[in-house]
Design a protein around this motif. Structure first.
Motif, PDB file in Angstrom:
ATOM      1  N   TYR A   1       0.847  -1.188   0.000  1.00 52.53           N
ATOM      2  CA  TYR A   1       0.000   0.000   0.000  1.00 52.53           C
ATOM      3  C   TYR A   1       0.884   1.239   0.000  1.00 52.53           C
ATOM      4  O   TYR A   1       1.740   1.396   0.877  1.00 52.53           O
ATOM      5  CB  TYR A   1      -0.919   0.004   1.224  1.00 52.53           C
TER       6      TYR A   1
ATOM      7  N   PHE B   1      -1.506  -1.091  -4.062  1.00 52.08           N
ATOM      8  CA  PHE B   1      -2.631  -0.191  -3.872  1.00 52.08           C
ATOM      9  C   PHE B   1      -2.148   1.217  -3.570  1.00 52.08           C
ATOM     10  O   PHE B   1      -1.100   1.406  -2.963  1.00 52.08           O
ATOM     11  CB  PHE B   1      -3.508  -0.664  -2.697  1.00 52.08           C
TER      12      PHE B   1
ATOM     13  N   LEU C   1      -3.722  -0.477  -8.371  1.00 52.67           N
ATOM     14  CA  LEU C   1      -5.095  -0.300  -7.892  1.00 52.67           C
ATOM     15  C   LEU C   1      -5.123   0.888  -6.951  1.00 52.67           C
ATOM     16  O   LEU C   1      -4.190   1.082  -6.162  1.00 52.67           O
ATOM     17  CB  LEU C   1      -5.566  -1.544  -7.150  1.00 52.67           C
ATOM     18  N   TYR C   2      -6.173   1.681  -7.025  1.00 60.22           N
ATOM     19  CA  TYR C   2      -6.272   2.816  -6.115  1.00 60.22           C
ATOM     20  C   TYR C   2      -7.738   3.103  -5.809  1.00 60.22           C
ATOM     21  O   TYR C   2      -8.621   2.863  -6.621  1.00 60.22           O
ATOM     22  CB  TYR C   2      -5.570   4.051  -6.691  1.00 60.22           C
ATOM     23  N   SER C   3      -7.964   3.582  -4.596  1.00 62.85           N
ATOM     24  CA  SER C   3      -9.320   3.947  -4.206  1.00 62.85           C
ATOM     25  C   SER C   3      -9.688   5.247  -4.897  1.00 62.85           C
ATOM     26  O   SER C   3      -8.839   6.113  -5.123  1.00 62.85           O
ATOM     27  CB  SER C   3      -9.409   4.102  -2.684  1.00 62.85           C
TER      28      SER C   3
ATOM     29  N   LEU D   1     -12.794   0.992  -6.512  1.00 63.61           N
ATOM     30  CA  LEU D   1     -11.404   0.760  -6.894  1.00 63.61           C
ATOM     31  C   LEU D   1     -11.248   1.034  -8.377  1.00 63.61           C
ATOM     32  O   LEU D   1     -12.068   0.629  -9.192  1.00 63.61           O
ATOM     33  CB  LEU D   1     -10.996  -0.691  -6.629  1.00 63.61           C
ATOM     34  N   LYS D   2     -10.174   1.737  -8.703  1.00 64.72           N
ATOM     35  CA  LYS D   2      -9.811   1.968 -10.092  1.00 64.72           C
ATOM     36  C   LYS D   2      -8.433   1.360 -10.312  1.00 64.72           C
ATOM     37  O   LYS D   2      -7.733   1.013  -9.351  1.00 64.72           O
ATOM     38  CB  LYS D   2      -9.829   3.462 -10.411  1.00 64.72           C
ATOM     39  N   THR D   3      -8.057   1.260 -11.562  1.00 63.38           N
ATOM     40  CA  THR D   3      -6.769   0.672 -11.901  1.00 63.38           C
ATOM     41  C   THR D   3      -6.207   1.365 -13.138  1.00 63.38           C
ATOM     42  O   THR D   3      -6.933   2.034 -13.868  1.00 63.38           O
ATOM     43  CB  THR D   3      -6.904  -0.850 -12.150  1.00 63.38           C
TER      44      THR D   3
ATOM     45  N   TYR E   1     -12.003  -0.713 -11.691  1.00 60.90           N
ATOM     46  CA  TYR E   1     -11.468  -2.070 -11.546  1.00 60.90           C
ATOM     47  C   TYR E   1     -12.598  -3.083 -11.654  1.00 60.90           C
ATOM     48  O   TYR E   1     -13.632  -2.959 -11.010  1.00 60.90           O
ATOM     49  CB  TYR E   1     -10.756  -2.199 -10.202  1.00 60.90           C
TER      50      TYR E   1
END
Length: 159
Positions: free
Chosen positions: A38, A64, A86-88, A146-148, A157
């Motif tokens: 993270y 993340f 991946l990121y919020s 979540l996006k990527t 995501y």
């Protein structure tokens, strides 16, 4: 960290303006052999932490980060090493979160000043509590997804 259900092996900090320290940081992470990594800030992303993780063969780990990872500057900096990051991201439609939140804060302050003036803190707190939903830490509640980074683009995501 309080709500994370897994084991936090170690918190490593990166505060240097010298990107050369990232190599040692990547090696420390490799030694810890975490299931996931993270990165709570865009700063190490811009400086090259993803490339250093790749250089020490940590390409099979989920990595993340947070919504500030969605920026063209980040995409340019991480290049192909960002693939799969991946990121919020707040569920705010197609709006750019880096512009949305400062504008939302300005809107809220403008509302409070219009309603309470600029010196009535009790009125401001009452206004905030009755018109917005904050958690116990004063963070405005909202939904996250979540996006990527996929094929060099930012996408929601999908498992």
């Amino acid at each position: 960290r309080e709500t994370f259900k897994g084991n936090v092996l170690k918190t490593l900090t990166y505060t240097s303006l010298d990107a050369s320290v990232l190599k040692a940081l990547a090696l420390k992470i490799k030694t810890l052999n975490p299931d996931t990594i993270y990165i709570p800030d865009a700063f190490p992303l811009v400086h090259g932490i993803l490339q250093e993780l790749h250089n020490v063969n940590l390409t099979n780990k989920k990595i993340f980060s947070v919504y500030s990872a969605q920026s063209q500057d980040i995409l340019d900096a991480v290049g192909t090493f960002g693939e799969g990051l991946l990121y919020s991201y707040p569920k705010i439609g197609d709006k750019d979160a880096l512009k949305y939140f400062p504008r939302l804060a300005a809107k809220i302050v403008n509302e409070i000043v219009g309603q309470c003036g600029s010196k009535d803190a009790d009125c401001a707190i009452k206004y905030l509590k009755s018109n917005y939903h904050f958690d116990q830490f004063g963070v405005l509640k909202g939904s996250l997804g979540l996006k990527t980074i996929h094929n060099g683009n930012f996408e929601w995501y999908k498992r």
